[in-house]
Design a protein around this motif. Structure first.
Motif, PDB file in Angstrom:
ATOM      1  N   GLY A 188       0.839  -1.192   0.000  1.00  0.00           N
ATOM      2  CA  GLY A 188       0.000   0.000   0.000  1.00  0.00           C
ATOM      3  C   GLY A 188       0.866   1.231   0.000  1.00  0.00           C
ATOM      4  N   PRO A 189       0.256   2.411   0.154  1.00  0.00           N
ATOM      5  CA  PRO A 189       1.041   3.650   0.176  1.00  0.00           C
ATOM      6  C   PRO A 189       1.907   3.739   1.428  1.00  0.00           C
ATOM      7  N   ALA A 190       3.018   4.417   1.305  1.00  0.00           N
ATOM      8  CA  ALA A 190       3.860   4.679   2.469  1.00  0.00           C
ATOM      9  C   ALA A 190       3.146   5.652   3.390  1.00  0.00           C
ATOM     10  N   GLY A 191       3.588   5.686   4.644  1.00  0.00           N
ATOM     11  CA  GLY A 191       2.987   6.594   5.604  1.00  0.00           C
ATOM     12  C   GLY A 191       3.429   8.028   5.384  1.00  0.00           C
ATOM     13  N   THR A 192       2.868   8.909   6.191  1.00  0.00           N
ATOM     14  CA  THR A 192       3.207  10.332   6.147  1.00  0.00           C
ATOM     15  C   THR A 192       3.908  10.729   7.440  1.00  0.00           C
ATOM     16  N   LEU A 193       4.972  11.495   7.339  1.00  0.00           N
ATOM     17  CA  LEU A 193       5.634  12.068   8.503  1.00  0.00           C
ATOM     18  C   LEU A 193       5.053  13.454   8.739  1.00  0.00           C
ATOM     19  N   THR A 194       4.412  13.632   9.891  1.00  0.00           N
ATOM     20  CA  THR A 194       3.853  14.935  10.260  1.00  0.00           C
ATOM     21  C   THR A 194       4.754  15.579  11.302  1.00  0.00           C
TER      22      THR A 194
END
Length: 314
Positions: free
Chosen positions: A31-37
């Protein structure tokens, strides 16, 4: 234990970033990679937090925090119940923990990065993870918020159209002296962080390197109950703080004035001697004065060495 790859847990419960956006490249789970917030924390009053911070903390599945106890106190002040995993991410573990957090992001896990106060990566842990995520093509987004750098710059009353953030000055005396000598001719307003224990000494060294008449401000405990801003010359402020100060300190120093027309060699030598008497090494004083007056360092050195003042030979 780490969450299974591909689990959700980012701000607003998304699988790849705010508002249901894609997290960027494909993750290791397919799936898509995560997001760094990257989330800014209040530097004093919890109420200064971005309106987006509380829901982001509540929804985050994995939070990397400089101090987990301070994070929990902030969450309580914001009325937030943390439901995700919280891992520590402070200076001493930043290098070691970055690969594991990057792997989480690649596996599809969103990560929220937060420090004790201000913006991660600005004299606080965070730069390594942000750089690694960007290099890997992982989406990085920011929750803006308070910053001691810009807060001090504005409240100082010094020019803010152009400025440079220098972080904490070097601790070793020789390295610190060289850094200050290099910055003596910098035209932009300078912003430093400093330990309250070293503030008086640092102001004295800045006065010796930049000249005691350079304007500056000592900003203490910004946005907190005991906020205080001391304004004056470097010489005055060094005297006022020589017995020590308390709290979080941000120093703002005016940039160098427009270089005057080159004066006589005698004037330059006299200025070098003045700065040496103020505590600067001869080498650093020569470098600073040569930069200020647009003189050749080698020629000024020769003039200083040949001067009858006994300090010239120190």
């Amino acid at each position: 234990m780490p969450d299974p790859p591909g689990t959700s847990g980012g701000p607003a419960g998304t699988s790849g970033g705010p508002a249901g956006t894609s997290g960027g490249p494909a993750g290791t789970s397919g799936g898509p990679a995560g997001t760094l917030t990257v989330a800014a924390a209040p530097i004093g009053q919890p109420a200064d937090a971005s309106g987006r911070l509380a829901p982001a903390l509540a929804a985050a599945g994995l939070i990397a925090a400089e101090d987990t106890r301070r994070l929990r106190r902030l969450a309580a002040a914001l009325g937030v119940r943390l439901s995700g995993r919280v891992v520590s991410y402070y200076d001493d573990v930043e290098t070691r923990r970055t690969p594991a957090l990057l792997a989480e992001l690649r596996a599809g896990q969103d990560v929220l990065l937060i420090t004790d106060a201000g913006m991660p990566g600005v004299s606080d842990p965070g730069y390594r993870l942000i750089a690694a995520a960007a290099e890997a093509g992982i989406r990085v987004t920011v929750l803006p918020g308070p910053s001691a750098v810009t807060t001090a710059l504005v409240v100082s009353g010094l020019p803010s159209d152009r400025f440079a953030f220098e972080g904490f000055p070097p601790r070793r005396a020789g390295e610190r002296g060289r850094r200050f000598a290099e910055l003596a001719a910098e035209r932009r307003t300078l912003v430093f962080f400093e330990s309250p224990r070293r503030t008086g000494a640092t102001l004295g060294e800045l006065a010796a390197a930049f000249g005691a008449d350079r304007r500056a401000a000592v900003c203490r405990e910004l946005t907190k109950t005991h906020e205080e801003v001391l304004r004056g010359t470097l010489g005055e402020l060094a005297e006022r703080t020589r017995d020590g100060v308390l709290g979080e300190i941000t120093l703002v120093v005016a940039g160098a004035p427009q270089s005057p027309e080159p004066g006589t060699t005698a004037d330059a030598v006299a200025e070098v001697m003045s700065r040496v008497r103020g505590g600067l090494s001869r080498k650093d004083a020569i470098a600073a004065v040569a930069a200020d007056l647009g003189l050749r360092r080698r020629e000024l050195y020769a003039a200083v060495v040949g001067h009858p003042d006994p300090l010239a030979g120190d």
